[in-house]
Design a protein around this motif. Structure first.
Motif, PDB file in Angstrom:
ATOM      1  N   ALA A 269       0.624  -1.197  -0.032  1.00 35.77           N
ATOM      2  CA  ALA A 269       0.095  -0.084  -0.021  1.00 35.77           C
ATOM      3  C   ALA A 269       0.919   1.251   0.087  1.00 35.77           C
ATOM      4  CB  ALA A 269      -0.979   0.141   1.166  1.00 35.77           C
ATOM      5  N   VAL A 270       2.102   1.133   0.400  1.00 35.01           N
ATOM      6  CA  VAL A 270       3.012   2.554   0.388  1.00 35.01           C
ATOM      7  C   VAL A 270       3.387   3.053  -0.968  1.00 35.01           C
ATOM      8  CG1 VAL A 270       3.868   2.010   2.816  1.00 35.01           C
ATOM      9  CG2 VAL A 270       5.004   1.371   0.755  1.00 35.01           C
ATOM     10  N   PRO A 271       3.616   4.297  -1.011  1.00 41.85           N
ATOM     11  CA  PRO A 271       4.094   4.437  -2.154  1.00 41.85           C
ATOM     12  C   PRO A 271       5.552   4.027  -2.755  1.00 41.85           C
ATOM     13  CG  PRO A 271       3.058   6.402  -0.981  1.00 41.85           C
ATOM     14  CD  PRO A 271       3.257   5.204  -0.030  1.00 41.85           C
ATOM     15  N   PHE A 272       5.812   3.796  -3.870  1.00 40.60           N
ATOM     16  CA  PHE A 272       7.039   3.327  -4.381  1.00 40.60           C
ATOM     17  C   PHE A 272       7.867   4.396  -5.524  1.00 40.60           C
ATOM     18  CE2 PHE A 272       5.678  -0.520  -2.690  1.00 40.60           C
ATOM     19  CZ  PHE A 272       7.029  -1.221  -2.043  1.00 40.60           C
ATOM     20  N   ILE A 273       8.634   4.985  -5.222  1.00 42.22           N
ATOM     21  CA  ILE A 273       9.505   5.767  -6.142  1.00 42.22           C
ATOM     22  C   ILE A 273      10.444   4.850  -6.768  1.00 42.22           C
ATOM     23  CG2 ILE A 273      10.751   7.787  -6.685  1.00 42.22           C
ATOM     24  CD1 ILE A 273       8.200   8.475  -5.197  1.00 42.22           C
ATOM     25  N   ARG A 274      10.614   4.890  -8.139  1.00 45.16           N
ATOM     26  CA  ARG A 274      11.632   4.157  -8.710  1.00 45.16           C
ATOM     27  C   ARG A 274      12.587   4.933  -9.444  1.00 45.16           C
ATOM     28  NH1 ARG A 274       7.887   2.147 -14.084  1.00 45.16           N
ATOM     29  NH2 ARG A 274       7.914   4.120 -15.177  1.00 45.16           N
ATOM     30  N   VAL A 275      13.611   4.351  -9.968  1.00 41.18           N
ATOM     31  CA  VAL A 275      14.933   5.172 -10.621  1.00 41.18           C
ATOM     32  C   VAL A 275      14.535   4.704 -11.998  1.00 41.18           C
ATOM     33  CG1 VAL A 275      17.345   5.424 -10.838  1.00 41.18           C
ATOM     34  CG2 VAL A 275      16.254   5.024  -8.496  1.00 41.18           C
ATOM     35  N   GLN A 276      14.714   5.810 -12.682  1.00 37.99           N
ATOM     36  CA  GLN A 276      14.899   5.629 -14.252  1.00 37.99           C
ATOM     37  C   GLN A 276      15.791   6.338 -14.977  1.00 37.99           C
ATOM     38  OE1 GLN A 276      10.964   6.256 -15.945  1.00 37.99           O
ATOM     39  NE2 GLN A 276      11.476   6.429 -17.923  1.00 37.99           N
ATOM     40  N   PRO A 277      16.724   5.880 -15.940  1.00 42.13           N
ATOM     41  CA  PRO A 277      17.953   6.276 -16.446  1.00 42.13           C
ATOM     42  C   PRO A 277      17.411   7.576 -17.428  1.00 42.13           C
ATOM     43  CG  PRO A 277      17.690   3.971 -16.824  1.00 42.13           C
ATOM     44  CD  PRO A 277      16.643   4.180 -16.174  1.00 42.13           C
ATOM     45  N   ALA A 278      18.214   8.420 -17.298  1.00 42.79           N
ATOM     46  CA  ALA A 278      18.066   9.898 -17.913  1.00 42.79           C
ATOM     47  C   ALA A 278      18.179   9.945 -19.430  1.00 42.79           C
ATOM     48  CB  ALA A 278      18.863  10.825 -17.145  1.00 42.79           C
ATOM     49  N   ILE A 279      17.487   8.909 -19.867  1.00 43.33           N
ATOM     50  CA  ILE A 279      17.299   8.974 -21.394  1.00 43.33           C
ATOM     51  C   ILE A 279      16.801  10.193 -22.287  1.00 43.33           C
ATOM     52  CG2 ILE A 279      16.595   7.574 -23.470  1.00 43.33           C
ATOM     53  CD1 ILE A 279      18.853   6.002 -22.253  1.00 43.33           C
ATOM     54  N   LYS A 280      15.697  10.628 -21.613  1.00 41.36           N
ATOM     55  CA  LYS A 280      14.900  11.634 -22.107  1.00 41.36           C
ATOM     56  C   LYS A 280      15.828  12.999 -22.212  1.00 41.36           C
ATOM     57  CE  LYS A 280      10.730  14.444 -21.659  1.00 41.36           C
ATOM     58  NZ  LYS A 280       9.354  14.600 -20.871  1.00 41.36           N
ATOM     59  N   PRO A 281      16.298  13.287 -21.019  1.00 42.81           N
ATOM     60  CA  PRO A 281      17.107  14.791 -21.316  1.00 42.81           C
ATOM     61  C   PRO A 281      18.377  14.600 -22.030  1.00 42.81           C
ATOM     62  CG  PRO A 281      17.217  13.773 -18.921  1.00 42.81           C
ATOM     63  CD  PRO A 281      16.352  12.854 -19.840  1.00 42.81           C
ATOM     64  N   ALA A 282      19.041  13.367 -22.324  1.00 43.26           N
ATOM     65  CA  ALA A 282      20.028  12.997 -22.926  1.00 43.26           C
ATOM     66  C   ALA A 282      19.683  13.287 -24.457  1.00 43.26           C
ATOM     67  CB  ALA A 282      20.626  11.663 -22.669  1.00 43.26           C
ATOM     68  N   ALA A 283      18.551  12.510 -24.680  1.00 41.26           N
ATOM     69  CA  ALA A 283      18.328  12.653 -26.326  1.00 41.26           C
ATOM     70  C   ALA A 283      17.647  14.020 -26.756  1.00 41.26           C
ATOM     71  CB  ALA A 283      16.962  11.689 -26.332  1.00 41.26           C
ATOM     72  N   LEU A 284      16.980  14.628 -25.637  1.00 40.00           N
ATOM     73  CA  LEU A 284      16.464  15.953 -26.352  1.00 40.00           C
ATOM     74  C   LEU A 284      17.443  16.974 -26.441  1.00 40.00           C
ATOM     75  CD1 LEU A 284      13.047  16.343 -23.957  1.00 40.00           C
ATOM     76  CD2 LEU A 284      13.497  15.847 -26.365  1.00 40.00           C
ATOM     77  N   ASN A 285      18.688  16.728 -25.602  1.00 33.94           N
ATOM     78  CA  ASN A 285      19.652  17.831 -25.681  1.00 33.94           C
ATOM     79  C   ASN A 285      20.910  17.655 -26.593  1.00 33.94           C
ATOM     80  OD1 ASN A 285      18.782  20.192 -23.698  1.00 33.94           O
ATOM     81  ND2 ASN A 285      18.409  18.289 -22.440  1.00 33.94           N
ATOM     82  N   SER A 286      21.018  16.082 -27.019  1.00 36.68           N
ATOM     83  CA  SER A 286      22.161  15.853 -27.973  1.00 36.68           C
ATOM     84  C   SER A 286      22.224  16.706 -29.198  1.00 36.68           C
ATOM     85  CB  SER A 286      21.846  14.249 -28.139  1.00 36.68           C
ATOM     86  OG  SER A 286      22.827  13.972 -28.924  1.00 36.68           O
ATOM     87  N   LYS A 287      23.307  17.126 -29.541  1.00 38.08           N
ATOM     88  CA  LYS A 287      23.976  17.609 -30.691  1.00 38.08           C
ATOM     89  C   LYS A 287      24.237  16.683 -31.825  1.00 38.08           C
ATOM     90  CE  LYS A 287      23.327  21.886 -29.259  1.00 38.08           C
ATOM     91  NZ  LYS A 287      22.716  21.735 -27.798  1.00 38.08           N
ATOM     92  N   THR A 288      24.950  15.800 -31.544  1.00 38.36           N
ATOM     93  CA  THR A 288      25.448  14.742 -32.419  1.00 38.36           C
ATOM     94  C   THR A 288      24.323  13.771 -32.680  1.00 38.36           C
ATOM     95  OG1 THR A 288      26.178  13.127 -30.587  1.00 38.36           O
ATOM     96  CG2 THR A 288      27.812  15.112 -31.480  1.00 38.36           C
ATOM     97  N   LYS A 289      23.048  13.505 -31.899  1.00 34.69           N
ATOM     98  CA  LYS A 289      22.262  12.521 -32.037  1.00 34.69           C
ATOM     99  C   LYS A 289      22.602  11.080 -31.821  1.00 34.69           C
ATOM    100  CE  LYS A 289      19.085  15.675 -32.654  1.00 34.69           C
ATOM    101  NZ  LYS A 289      18.197  16.127 -31.724  1.00 34.69           N
ATOM    102  N   VAL A 290      23.931  11.159 -30.780  1.00 33.68           N
ATOM    103  CA  VAL A 290      24.277   9.707 -30.416  1.00 33.68           C
ATOM    104  C   VAL A 290      24.431   9.908 -28.782  1.00 33.68           C
ATOM    105  CG1 VAL A 290      25.831   7.935 -30.908  1.00 33.68           C
ATOM    106  CG2 VAL A 290      25.664   9.603 -32.594  1.00 33.68           C
ATOM    107  N   VAL A 291      23.819   9.081 -28.204  1.00 28.45           N
ATOM    108  CA  VAL A 291      24.002   9.177 -26.597  1.00 28.45           C
ATOM    109  C   VAL A 291      24.355   7.772 -26.018  1.00 28.45           C
ATOM    110  CG1 VAL A 291      22.224  11.036 -26.288  1.00 28.45           C
ATOM    111  CG2 VAL A 291      21.393   8.809 -26.006  1.00 28.45           C
ATOM    112  N   GLY A 292      25.156   7.674 -25.099  1.00 30.88           N
ATOM    113  CA  GLY A 292      25.376   6.447 -24.550  1.00 30.88           C
ATOM    114  C   GLY A 292      24.758   6.315 -23.214  1.00 30.88           C
ATOM    115  N   ILE A 293      24.604   4.820 -22.821  1.00 32.31           N
ATOM    116  CA  ILE A 293      24.072   4.523 -21.680  1.00 32.31           C
ATOM    117  C   ILE A 293      24.955   3.405 -21.036  1.00 32.31           C
ATOM    118  CG2 ILE A 293      22.207   3.141 -22.629  1.00 32.31           C
ATOM    119  CD1 ILE A 293      20.594   3.597 -20.001  1.00 32.31           C
ATOM    120  N   LEU A 294      25.516   3.566 -19.854  1.00 34.82           N
ATOM    121  CA  LEU A 294      26.298   2.769 -19.101  1.00 34.82           C
ATOM    122  C   LEU A 294      25.366   2.045 -18.095  1.00 34.82           C
ATOM    123  CD1 LEU A 294      29.199   1.742 -18.711  1.00 34.82           C
ATOM    124  CD2 LEU A 294      29.630   3.286 -17.211  1.00 34.82           C
TER     125      LEU A 294
END
Length: 262
Positions: free
Chosen positions: A89-114
């Protein structure tokens, strides 16, 4: 419930990077942190194993009276949070990789995720990339060995330096201009990563975003702690306390890592 603690768990000490951001934004909240270092790393485990471990971590934190639980682990977030929300019943907060800001701000249109293998093969990451990274190449790299080195106290070793170069240099050769750290352990390595990628690559993690989301949910559920008196912060580990204590000492707030047989 307002005075009850926020619970945070991770597959070890990595989630302390999330704790730091939450405490910075919500300094009056009581917090209980659980480092499940005994089962680290989660990234090589099956989804069923990750759910089982996450249930045990949740039960531990609920036994301590936590009002909200932050799953401060990308692998557990992507594989277990839906199950946890369906069964508690308690709320859960999840972690999500920051793909969205990386993709939106990429100039080369290539981003990496480790990230760990468990995160990279998850449905959540696939859906996030499909939704926010259309027209952007996402170069995925399993950070094999990084969590184990951190958990064994070899964060600043030559072995770590060589392993980071092995993982990151091939992404640089593909012209990434943003690097997403898709594991909460990895922000501990930010300075070392900067020495490899230089000034032309922006390094992103999700710590601040998770802290903001935690505040939003506490406000929505009327769970913000309004008591500005003495605050309790307790840190548990189910393995040797040495590595966690070294990190807590860097926070310079006099905290002690506590061993639990959980």
């Amino acid at each position: 419930m307002r005075n009850s603690p926020i619970g945070i768990f991770d597959s070890g000490v990595g989630g302390l990077t999330i704790y730091e951001e939450i405490h910075k934004l919500l300094p009056h909240e009581n917090i209980i942190y659980l480092a499940d270092s005994k089962n680290a790393p989660y990234g090589e485990k099956s989804k069923e194993e990750i759910i089982d471990i996450s249930v045990k971590n949740t039960e531990f934190l609920l036994s301590k009276g936590c009002k909200l639980i932050v799953v401060a682990c990308n692998t557990a977030s992507t594989n277990a949070v839906k199950y946890l929300r369906d069964h508690y019943a308690v709320p859960f907060i999840r972690v999500q990789p920051a793909i969205k800001p990386a993709a939106l701000n990429s100039k080369t249109k290539v981003v990496g995720i480790l990230a760990t293998k468990g995160t990279l093969k998850s449905e959540l990451l696939f859906e996030t990339s499909q939704r926010f990274a259309q027209g952007v190449e996402v170069v995925e790299q399993v950070g094999e060995g990084l969590v184990s080195l951190i958990e064994s106290g070899k964060m600043h070793s030559l072995e770590m330096t060589n392993l980071l170069r092995k993982h990151i240099v091939p992404m640089l050769q593909k012209n990434i201009d943003h690097l997403v750290l898709g594991c909460t352990h990895y922000p501990f390595l930010t300075d070392q990563i900067k020495e490899i990628v230089g000034d032309q690559v922006t390094i992103l993690d999700s710590g601040e975003a998770i802290a903001r989301q935690t505040k939003v949910i506490l406000e929505q559920e009327n769970l913000l702690n309004l008591d500005i008196g003495e605050i309790s912060r307790v840190f548990y580990t189910n393995k040797d306390t040495l590595v966690m204590q070294q990190i807590l000492d860097e926070f310079d707030e006099g905290f002690k890592a506590l061993k639990t047989n959980f």
